[in-house]
Design a protein around this motif. Structure first.
Motif, PDB file in Angstrom:
ATOM      1  N   LYS A   7      -6.573  17.092  -3.442  1.00 23.17           N
ATOM      2  CA  LYS A   7      -7.533  16.513  -2.518  1.00 23.17           C
ATOM      3  C   LYS A   7      -8.964  16.770  -2.951  1.00 23.17           C
ATOM      4  O   LYS A   7      -9.867  16.010  -2.626  1.00 23.17           O
ATOM      5  N   TYR A  11     -11.581  10.361  -7.152  1.00 20.86           N
ATOM      6  CA  TYR A  11     -10.692   9.385  -7.766  1.00 20.86           C
ATOM      7  C   TYR A  11     -11.288   8.862  -9.055  1.00 20.86           C
ATOM      8  O   TYR A  11     -12.493   8.810  -9.229  1.00 20.86           O
ATOM      9  N   HIS A 107      -5.133   7.343  -6.025  1.00 22.36           N
ATOM     10  CA  HIS A 107      -4.815   7.595  -4.617  1.00 22.36           C
ATOM     11  C   HIS A 107      -4.421   6.287  -3.940  1.00 22.36           C
ATOM     12  O   HIS A 107      -5.025   5.236  -4.187  1.00 22.36           O
ATOM     13  N   ARG A 108      -3.405   6.367  -3.115  1.00 25.75           N
ATOM     14  CA  ARG A 108      -3.016   5.228  -2.292  1.00 25.75           C
ATOM     15  C   ARG A 108      -2.901   5.681  -0.845  1.00 25.75           C
ATOM     16  O   ARG A 108      -2.595   6.847  -0.567  1.00 25.75           O
ATOM     17  N   GLU A 109      -3.154   4.778   0.079  1.00 26.13           N
ATOM     18  CA  GLU A 109      -3.143   5.137   1.495  1.00 26.13           C
ATOM     19  C   GLU A 109      -1.740   5.352   2.021  1.00 26.13           C
ATOM     20  O   GLU A 109      -1.505   6.203   2.887  1.00 26.13           O
ATOM     21  N   LYS A 110      -0.781   4.583   1.507  1.00 23.57           N
ATOM     22  CA  LYS A 110       0.607   4.688   1.963  1.00 23.57           C
ATOM     23  C   LYS A 110       1.536   4.784   0.758  1.00 23.57           C
ATOM     24  O   LYS A 110       1.259   4.231  -0.306  1.00 23.57           O
ATOM     25  N   GLU A 113       2.634   1.572  -1.048  1.00 22.11           N
ATOM     26  CA  GLU A 113       1.689   0.799  -1.867  1.00 22.11           C
ATOM     27  C   GLU A 113       2.051   0.877  -3.345  1.00 22.11           C
ATOM     28  O   GLU A 113       2.431   1.928  -3.849  1.00 22.11           O
ATOM     29  N   THR A 181       1.107  10.165  -2.211  1.00 27.26           N
ATOM     30  CA  THR A 181      -0.061   9.286  -2.145  1.00 27.26           C
ATOM     31  C   THR A 181      -1.091   9.579  -3.226  1.00 27.26           C
ATOM     32  O   THR A 181      -2.096   8.872  -3.328  1.00 27.26           O
ATOM     33  N   ASP A 182      -0.882  10.632  -4.006  1.00 22.12           N
ATOM     34  CA  ASP A 182      -1.824  10.997  -5.063  1.00 22.12           C
ATOM     35  C   ASP A 182      -1.078  11.234  -6.367  1.00 22.12           C
ATOM     36  O   ASP A 182       0.031  11.767  -6.369  1.00 22.12           O
TER      37      ASP A 182
END
Length: 213
Positions: A7, A11, A107-110, A113, A181-182
């Motif tokens: 985190k 990105y 990184h993706r939100e879901k 994805e 997600t990462d």
């Protein structure tokens, strides 16, 4: 790599110790005959090391450049071996950490994805314009080796090594998706990785020298 570290990274291209110079000290018995070095472009590169030797764990990366042994510059396998063999006790290795590599944080939100890239075996073969990988800065044929453009090979995912002998696309995707997600991927020029892997296969006990997670 823990969640906090993931985190904390912005990105795109991630600045790490890639390209940095470091010294590693080993006892002679831990160093001698426990590395598979390859001569490429008048330099020495690390293709593998004895995975059964605990003293070598978590110290090296495939694609590290060996600059000197005990303060003496080396460019051939014979030079490195002779110096290690002649030293009475300890061995100091001066390395440059994966100087040909690049790292990208995605990184993706879901989890559902799509990452927006195509992988074949351990090669990045395409990136979808406007997708997650594209936004992170990945380009499929932006690597360069021996003054020629080439594709990228994935050699680490989330700081865990990917075998240079890996031929399973599913294994690569499993590693990428393990971060949910990462994802942090390390790539090196595919032509360079090909040379390392082909040389490694010539080692009589290559299975013991393949870096893997």
């Amino acid at each position: 790599m823990d969640d906090k570290e993931m985190k904390d990274m912005s990105y795109g291209v991630k600045k790490t110790d890639i390209g940095s110079t470091l010294s590693i000290y080993l006892q002679k018995r831990h160093a001698l005959n426990n590395f598979h070095l390859v001569e490429v472009t008048s330099s020495l590169w690390l293709a593998g090391w004895n995975q059964k030797e605990p003293a070598l764990m978590n110290k090296f990366h495939v694609g590290d450049q060996l600059l000197s042994v005990n303060g003496q510059p080396v460019t051939t396998v014979a030079e490195a071996h002779t110096i290690m063999e002649m030293t009475p006790s300890g061995v100091e290795l001066l390395l440059k950490r994966m100087p040909l590599a690049a790292e990208y944080k995605m990184h993706r939100e879901k989890e559902a994805e799509d990452w927006g890239m195509q992988i074949r075996q351990n090669r990045l073969v395409d990136v979808i314009h406007g997708g997650i990988a594209w936004t992170a800065g990945l380009q499929p044929f932006s690597a360069e080796f021996a003054e020629k453009a080439c594709s990228w090979a994935i050699t680490q995912v989330n700081k865990c090594p990917v075998s240079v002998l890996c031929r399973s696309t599913d294994v690569i995707w499993s590693k990428i998706n393990s971060g949910k997600t990462d994802a942090l991927i390390t790539l090196q020029p595919s032509e360079f990785v090909n040379i390392l892997s082909n040389s490694l296969l010539e080692h009589p006990h290559y299975e013991d020298f393949v870096a893997r997670s």
